[in-house]
Design an enzyme around this catalytic site. Structure first.
Site, PDB file in Angstrom:
ATOM      1  N   LYS A 118       0.828  -1.197   0.000  1.00  0.00           N
ATOM      2  CA  LYS A 118       0.000   0.000   0.000  1.00  0.00           C
ATOM      3  C   LYS A 118       0.869   1.257   0.000  1.00  0.00           C
ATOM      4  O   LYS A 118       2.027   1.218   0.413  1.00  0.00           O
ATOM      5  CB  LYS A 118      -0.851   0.030   1.282  1.00  0.00           C
ATOM      6  CG  LYS A 118      -1.928  -1.034   1.358  1.00  0.00           C
ATOM      7  CD  LYS A 118      -2.637  -0.946   2.700  1.00  0.00           C
ATOM      8  CE  LYS A 118      -3.750  -1.963   2.805  1.00  0.00           C
ATOM      9  NZ  LYS A 118      -4.878  -1.703   1.902  1.00  0.00           N
ATOM     10  N   ARG A 192     -10.778 -11.147   1.312  1.00  0.00           N
ATOM     11  CA  ARG A 192     -11.664 -12.150   0.690  1.00  0.00           C
ATOM     12  C   ARG A 192     -11.033 -13.549   0.736  1.00  0.00           C
ATOM     13  O   ARG A 192     -11.750 -14.541   0.779  1.00  0.00           O
ATOM     14  CB  ARG A 192     -12.009 -11.749  -0.742  1.00  0.00           C
ATOM     15  CG  ARG A 192     -10.863 -11.799  -1.713  1.00  0.00           C
ATOM     16  CD  ARG A 192     -11.117 -10.971  -2.951  1.00  0.00           C
ATOM     17  NE  ARG A 192     -11.065  -9.547  -2.659  1.00  0.00           N
ATOM     18  CZ  ARG A 192     -11.264  -8.603  -3.581  1.00  0.00           C
ATOM     19  NH1 ARG A 192     -11.525  -8.947  -4.826  1.00  0.00           N
ATOM     20  NH2 ARG A 192     -11.187  -7.329  -3.254  1.00  0.00           N
TER      21      ARG A 192
END
Length: 211
Positions: A118, A192
């Site tokens: 990130k 996920r």
């Protein structure tokens, strides 16, 4: 007025408030304070305090169970992953509506993004990526206080998503617990992956409804 009803309502509100505070305090703790192992230890203490069953799945057992997505996310960190499973009521027991409900929450104790790292800006907030797990742990404890014995599962996959020599790389292919193969094109899609194996495991434990 109905003093008894008012007092009961106030007590219920107090218990729910304490549950929210439990989740908030756990979620706010720094990543160098709460690793997946520490989160599992906290969950164990909460389970013991509220008469809940708890099972903490370590990497070796997760591998034997085929939790390839969950393990793929935790590989890059020195802090090993833990799949936290808390239960209220009997195994596979149904509630009044014929359901066996599972609450599933994301426990990424720190999310750097992994190899798909990130931007540095506001990355410190990623200690909060475990809030879902903290919420379901606090929720099942709150249910145990308000309605002891209610059939309920809480499943919290806890990992630290870090770049490291063993990290999953973009383009790596892993096998999920349900047997599907998954092409991980971006390692910052970690939630996920861990939630997928957690949901499959909850179904494996008899869950008919998942939140």
């Amino acid at each position: 007025g109905d003093a008894v009803g008012v007092l009961a309502g106030a007590e219920r509100g107090r218990i729910m408030g304490e549950g929210a505070n439990m989740a908030r305090r756990l979620a706010n703790r720094a990543a160098n304070d709460v690793s997946p192992v520490v989160l599992a230890d906290e969950a164990r203490a909460i389970a013991e305090r509220h008469g809940l069953s708890i099972d903490v799945i370590e990497p070796e057992r997760a591998a034997a169970l085929g939790m390839g997505m969950f393990l793929a996310v935790g590989r890059g960190s020195d802090n090993p992953p833990r799949m936290i499973v808390m239960r209220s009521g009997g195994e596979g027991e149904k509630d009044a509506l014929g359901r066996h409900l599972a609450l599933i929450g994301k426990g990424v104790c720190f999310d750097s993004g992994g190899i798909s790292i990130k931007p540095a800006d506001r990355m410190e907030e990623m200690k909060m990526d475990k809030t879902g797990a903290c919420t379901v742990i606090a929720a099942i404890a709150t249910v145990a206080r308000l309605a002891p014995g209610t059939p309920l599962l809480a499943v919290a996959p806890a990992v630290e998503n870090m770049p490291g020599p063993h990290s999953t790389r973009p383009g790596d292919i892993v096998t999920a617990m349900n047997g599907k193969t998954v092409d991980i094109t971006n390692t910052d899609a970690e939630g996920r992956l861990i939630l997928g194996d957690a949901m499959t495991y909850a179904e494996h434990l008899g869950a008919t409804h998942l939140v």
